[in-house]
Design an enzyme around this catalytic site. Structure first.
Site, PDB file in Angstrom:
ATOM      1  N   ASP A 103       0.644  -1.119  -0.104  1.00 27.15           N
ATOM      2  CA  ASP A 103      -0.004  -0.025  -0.096  1.00 27.15           C
ATOM      3  C   ASP A 103       0.966   1.167  -0.112  1.00 27.15           C
ATOM      4  OD1 ASP A 103      -1.921   1.814   0.201  1.00 27.15           O
ATOM      5  OD2 ASP A 103      -2.804   0.853   2.015  1.00 27.15           O
ATOM      6  N   ASP A 307      -1.437   6.738  -6.599  1.00 29.35           N
ATOM      7  CA  ASP A 307      -1.536   5.577  -5.948  1.00 29.35           C
ATOM      8  C   ASP A 307      -1.662   4.521  -6.647  1.00 29.35           C
ATOM      9  OD1 ASP A 307      -2.470   4.261  -3.396  1.00 29.35           O
ATOM     10  OD2 ASP A 307      -4.266   4.362  -4.101  1.00 29.35           O
TER      11      ASP A 307
END
Ligand SMILES: *[C@@H]1O[C@H](CO)[C@@H](O)[C@H](O)[C@H]1NC(C)=O
Ligand SMILES: *[C@@H]1O[C@H](CO)[C@@H](O)[C@H](O)[C@H]1NC(C)=O
Ligand SMILES: *[C@@H]1O[C@H](CO)[C@@H](O)[C@H](O)[C@H]1NC(C)=O
Ligand SMILES: *[C@@H]1O[C@H](CO)[C@@H](O)[C@H](O)[C@H]1NC(C)=O
Ligand SMILES: *[C@@H]1O[C@H](CO)[C@@H](O)[C@H](O)[C@H]1NC(C)=O
Ligand SMILES: *[C@@H]1O[C@H](CO)[C@@H](O)[C@H](O)[C@H]1NC(C)=O
Length: 428
Positions: A103, A307
């Site tokens: 992540d 992201d």
């Protein structure tokens, strides 16, 4: 000091720093290699689920904004299970395999540890720190313990963390050092001692029972990239294979990337803000239309998070609307109703024909006009419908992972730059 251990440490770091960085597989959660793979779901089911996750992630980001303005009950922004990629890492001595969520939106590295009281029931066996000769608890007065958003001192002055995600999910355990072994290209391994991680003994909230940890890559001090720091030249990158290529594996590179260079590499400023990686998007061009970034996400300042864990591009309502309109003006196909209740900025019926044409879309990042073809901008959401992989479903803008397919995306945290190079990631 134990000279042998120290020599090993230097050898490992030297190996990391040498020439190119080391590459590990990034496993898409829906690919056959993933423990989350569901063979009974169709490609369309997976796209729908990923689109729904995309819509949820920015609201976690938004809550992070609340945390920054004083709501201290929310400390770590993103819900980790809403991330699209996984990696395998081996913990301890002897080595024990952990399948971890990767992540770029969160910091703490953690793994579930024995005993895990009040934990979700995970399918893989738990890592047992008592069986590992390299496991070391970290003291409360250590620097690492002080970096945690919330910690308490437990027996023997050990540091215990309480790490809360945007939706209230939480992991609690001992902060510790351990040797992490990564499998790199081929079947070579690289063992890096003294990585600080959370040995989780309690958790609650939404986690998948087939994953057993998390590797945080966010720009904060306890993340993997920050801990490796100068030994990876403060650089990491990834190359994401298109979703349709289920037989190829994406790569995460810790350290210097492929050495892609020359005029094909686009470089844009990378700004660390609220613990996210921000880029400056000045506008989007499609056909003869230029869409400017508008207030409150105006051009000229960092306004979009990059992201790896979000599938769609999330844009401000104005930009998403203008982009959808411009694309509808160009594409010669009947406009369709969004099956996802206005999640997508535009959708088209494609029944009967497969030779439809979609325009290139250029994302004009500061100093880097990134021209993306249909692979990076459109999604087949059902047998007879194609949608723009862009949405306004969130309060913060995000440059997502469909747009990043077949690009080598390098984060240079020393130079505060991000670069894009067009690559065939299946052969990267
Ligand atoms: C880990 O760090 C401790 C404390 O700095 C040090 O004594 C130890 O040698 C390190 N272990 C390895 C394997 O490098
Ligand atoms: C793990 O999760 C799956 C899907 O949510 C569920 O079907 C299964 O029963 C769970 N297994 C355990 C051991 O909890
Ligand atoms: C943990 O590792 C860090 C380096 O990453 C080191 O500075 C620290 O001393 C280590 N602590 C222990 C208890 O091994
Ligand atoms: C992998 O899949 C792609 C398309 O899905 C195909 O073109 C390629 O030949 C396949 N490669 C291998 C090694 O099977
Ligand atoms: C990283 O790669 C670039 C491009 O190949 C090269 O110029 C540079 O010297 C490399 N840096 C290190 C530290 O190896
Ligand atoms: C759109 O922007 C590009 C790059 O800034 C510029 O070259 C082009 O002339 C603009 N087109 C229109 C129609 O304004």
């Amino acid at each position: 000091m134990k000279p042998i251990a120290f020599a090993l440490f230097l050898a490992a770091v030297a190996a990391v720093a040498a020439a190119d960085g080391f590459r590990v597989d990034l496993i898409h959660r829906d690919s056959p290699r993933s423990p989350l793979y569901d063979p009974s779901s169709t490609a369309f089911d997976r796209v729908r689920a990923a689109a729904e996750r995309s819509a949820l992630r920015p609201s976690r980001f938004a809550r992070a904004g609340l945390a920054a303005s004083g709501d201290t009950s929310i400390e770590a922004p993103v819900l980790p299970d809403i991330s699209d990629y996984l990696m395998e890492v081996e913990l301890g001595t002897p080595k024990y395999k952990v399948v971890a969520i990767v992540d770029t939106g969160s910091e703490l590295i953690w793994a579930n540890c024995k005993p895990c009281t009040r934990c979700y029931e995970q399918t893989p066996p738990l890592f047992d720190p008592e069986d590992s000769s390299t496991y070391r608890d970290i003291a409360c007065d250590s620097r690492a313990c002080k970096l945690l958003p919330s910690s308490v001192c437990i027996s023997n002055s050990n540091c215990q963390y309480e790490y809360t995600y945007g939706d209230g999910s939480q992991v609690v355990g001992n902060l510790a050092n351990e040797t992490f072994t990564f499998t790199t290209t081929g079947s070579n391994t690289i063992a890096i001692p003294n990585i600080t991680f959370g040995c989780t003994h309690q958790n609650r909230g939404i986690f998948s029972n087939r994953t057993s940890g998390l590797v945080g890559l966010a720009p904060r001090q306890l993340s993997l990239v920050s801990q490796l720091g100068s030994s990876i030249d403060s650089k990491f990158s990834y190359c994401l294979v298109p979703l349709s290529q289920t037989n190829a594996t994406s790569k995460l590179v810790l350290g210097n990337g492929s050495g892609a260079s020359g005029s094909d590499v686009l470089t844009t400023p990378l700004t660390i803000q609220d613990s996210f990686y921000y880029l400056t998007l000045n506008g989007i061009s499609v056909g003869n239309t230029n869409i400017s970034a508008t207030s409150p996400t105006a051009s000229g300042s960092p306004n979009i998070i990059i992201d790896s864990g979000t599938m769609l591009n999330i844009l401000s309502p104005e930009m998403a609307y203008e982009l959808g309109k411009a694309v509808k003006d160009i594409v010669d196909l009947p406009v369709a109703n969004d099956p996802e209740l206005s999640l997508y900025a535009a959708c088209f019926h494609v029944k009967g024909s497969r030779d439809y044409k979609f325009p290139d879309i250029t994302y004009n990042f500061e100093g880097a006009p990134l021209k993306l073809g249909p692979l990076n901008t459109f999604l087949e959401v059902s047998q007879d419908m194609v949608c723009l992989a862009a949405s306004s479903a969130g309060e913060l803008q995000i440059f997502g992972n469909i747009a990043q397919q077949n690009l080598h995306v390098e984060y240079d945290l020393g130079a505060n730059q991000l670069s894009f190079a067009q690559v065939d990631c299946a052969n990267f």
